[in-house]
Design a protein around this motif. Structure first.
Motif, PDB file in Angstrom:
ATOM      1  N   HIS A   1       1.044  -1.224   0.584  1.00  0.00           N
ATOM      2  CA  HIS A   1       0.030   0.022  -0.304  1.00  0.00           C
ATOM      3  C   HIS A   1       1.044   1.117   0.266  1.00  0.00           C
ATOM      4  O   HIS A   1       0.995   1.845   0.762  1.00  0.00           O
ATOM      5  N   ALA A   2       1.513   1.538  -1.147  1.00  0.00           N
ATOM      6  CA  ALA A   2       2.648   2.394  -1.526  1.00  0.00           C
ATOM      7  C   ALA A   2       1.586   3.708  -0.883  1.00  0.00           C
ATOM      8  O   ALA A   2       2.441   4.576   0.081  1.00  0.00           O
ATOM      9  N   GLY A   3       0.937   3.974  -1.883  1.00  0.00           N
ATOM     10  CA  GLY A   3       0.234   5.224  -1.740  1.00  0.00           C
ATOM     11  C   GLY A   3       0.010   5.200   0.150  1.00  0.00           C
ATOM     12  O   GLY A   3      -0.175   7.035   0.283  1.00  0.00           O
TER      13      GLY A   3
ATOM     14  N   VAL B   1       8.444   0.992  -8.084  1.00  0.00           N
ATOM     15  CA  VAL B   1       8.254  -0.676  -8.656  1.00  0.00           C
ATOM     16  C   VAL B   1       7.008  -1.373  -7.234  1.00  0.00           C
ATOM     17  O   VAL B   1       7.505  -1.074  -5.997  1.00  0.00           O
ATOM     18  N   ALA B   2       6.714  -2.484  -7.596  1.00  0.00           N
ATOM     19  CA  ALA B   2       6.119  -3.324  -6.578  1.00  0.00           C
ATOM     20  C   ALA B   2       7.101  -4.371  -6.790  1.00  0.00           C
ATOM     21  O   ALA B   2       7.019  -4.990  -7.875  1.00  0.00           O
TER      22      ALA B   2
ATOM     23  N   ALA C   1       3.821  -9.525  -5.634  1.00  0.00           N
ATOM     24  CA  ALA C   1       2.572 -11.100  -6.132  1.00  0.00           C
ATOM     25  C   ALA C   1       1.513 -10.871  -5.835  1.00  0.00           C
ATOM     26  O   ALA C   1       0.796  -9.942  -5.330  1.00  0.00           O
ATOM     27  N   PRO C   2       1.000 -11.617  -6.437  1.00  0.00           N
ATOM     28  CA  PRO C   2      -0.466 -11.657  -6.682  1.00  0.00           C
ATOM     29  C   PRO C   2      -1.551 -11.172  -5.330  1.00  0.00           C
ATOM     30  O   PRO C   2      -0.885 -12.284  -4.222  1.00  0.00           O
TER      31      PRO C   2
ATOM     32  N   ILE D   1      10.432   1.532  -3.731  1.00  0.00           N
ATOM     33  CA  ILE D   1       9.709  -0.424  -3.631  1.00  0.00           C
ATOM     34  C   ILE D   1       9.040  -0.163  -2.501  1.00  0.00           C
ATOM     35  O   ILE D   1       9.751  -0.001  -1.248  1.00  0.00           O
ATOM     36  N   ALA D   2       8.176  -1.434  -3.064  1.00  0.00           N
ATOM     37  CA  ALA D   2       7.216  -1.596  -2.266  1.00  0.00           C
ATOM     38  C   ALA D   2       6.469  -2.792  -2.470  1.00  0.00           C
ATOM     39  O   ALA D   2       6.251  -3.226  -3.996  1.00  0.00           O
ATOM     40  N   ALA D   3       5.214  -3.756  -1.518  1.00  0.00           N
ATOM     41  CA  ALA D   3       5.194  -4.666  -1.557  1.00  0.00           C
ATOM     42  C   ALA D   3       3.915  -4.475  -2.351  1.00  0.00           C
ATOM     43  O   ALA D   3       3.710  -5.717  -3.438  1.00  0.00           O
ATOM     44  N   SER D   4       2.815  -3.365  -3.217  1.00  0.00           N
ATOM     45  CA  SER D   4       2.355  -3.284  -3.854  1.00  0.00           C
ATOM     46  C   SER D   4       2.081  -1.900  -3.791  1.00  0.00           C
ATOM     47  O   SER D   4       2.236  -1.104  -2.904  1.00  0.00           O
TER      48      SER D   4
END
Length: 317
Positions: A208-210, A278-279, A301-302, A258-261
């Motif tokens: 949840h980068a935002g 990028v995720a 990851a999906p 860089i983030a997980a999503s």
């Protein structure tokens, strides 16, 4: 100058001989690309001097070959993704003329890599004489709109940009220091790039980068593992989701987030600020930075956004 002139004269005298043992596309070298080409009759005017428009073709050819050797085919990019790299600005310094049958060397070096564009320094030489200096800014456009550079390409450009440029001898008509060069870390003297990794717990890569307010900031220096140098713990109104206006933001100080999503909205807003987002499925912050630079970063990851996440705008960054 006499020796340089003799080198060019020798090249012209040997025009009918064996061409130099260079690959057709040139070759990658430390910090960039070099290419050898010869000035042909079609490149010159009635006096046998290369026309100014010929230099534009030489420079374009060198840039295209540089990308090709990094695995980027502009033809495939356009046909498969409706994307292209376009010249946004171009500054030329014509110093000395090239003549028919001269053997030229064109070098290309990136020195300022942004989220959606790269600034390149190009030079054309004959022997040890510098004939032309060029500053070119190239932007990535997808479906008619600016977008972030593809991660593998940007990683390659960052690696080349981090290599200190060779010490250049001043050329007539070109001021020393006019070319913008990568800045060294004042503490170490090494050339470094900055990354911000979303990490709400300051331990792992989080999503949840935002809406993220905590980031680990790394510097990646050529030949060394990335080092954590700073931590951002932002107030709520400084999350990109809540941030409004065009003023400065702490994330402006990095080149990559860089983030997980990361939602499309976050990616677009970062690109507008010159930052790539990028995720990834990688959970270790330092390994995520290393993977990005190596072009091996695991993709996101999906996952599925639940209704609450959609309602809060998480999916839009």
């Amino acid at each position: 100058m006499i020796a340089a002139g003799a080198a060019c004269a020798t090249a012209r005298a040997q025009a009918a001989g064996t061409p130099p043992a260079e690959p057709t596309d040139g070759s990658l070298c430390k910090g960039g690309h070099r290419m050898i080409l010869r000035v042909h009759y079609e490149d010159t005017d009635f006096s046998g001097i290369a026309q100014h428009t010929s230099y534009l073709r030489f420079l374009e050819r060198a840039r295209s070959n540089y990308l090709r050797l990094h695995g980027i085919s502009q033809g495939a990019m356009f046909s498969g993704q409706d994307a292209m790299l376009v010249v946004r600005s171009l500054t030329l310094q014509f110093l000395l003329p090239a003549r028919m049958d001269d053997l030229l060397q064109v070098t290309t070096r990136p020195h300022l890599v942004r989220g959606a564009s790269v600034a390149l320094h190009q030079q054309i030489r004959c022997g040890d004489r510098v004939l032309l200096e060029a500053e070119v800014r190239v932007a990535y456009v997808a479906e008619g709109r600016p977008g972030p550079l593809p991660p593998p390409l940007r990683a390659a450009l960052l690696r080349d940009a981090a290599v200190p440029p060779p010490v250049a001898r001043p050329s007539p008509g070109f001021a020393t220091g006019q070319t913008r060069q990568p800045s060294p870390n004042p503490a170490t003297g090494h050339f470094a790039m900055r990354f911000a990794v979303a990490s709400q717990n300051f331990r792992t890569v989080t999503g949840h980068a935002g809406k993220t307010r905590r980031f680990l900031v790394f510097e990646a220096t050529t030949g060394l593992p990335p080092q954590e140098v700073e931590r951002f713990d932002l107030p709520k109104d400084q999350s990109i989701h809540a941030f409004r206006g065009d003023g400065p933001h702490p994330l402006d100080s990095v080149g990559v987030v860089i983030a997980a999503s990361a939602g499309d909205g976050f990616i677009r807003r970062m690109a507008a600020r010159g930052v790539v987002a990028v995720a990834t499925a990688e959970t270790d912050p330092a390994l995520a930075v290393s993977g990005y630079l190596a072009g091996t970063l695991s993709p996101e990851a999906p996952h599925e956004h639940d209704d609450a996440e959609e309602a809060c705008g998480c999916a839009q960054g």
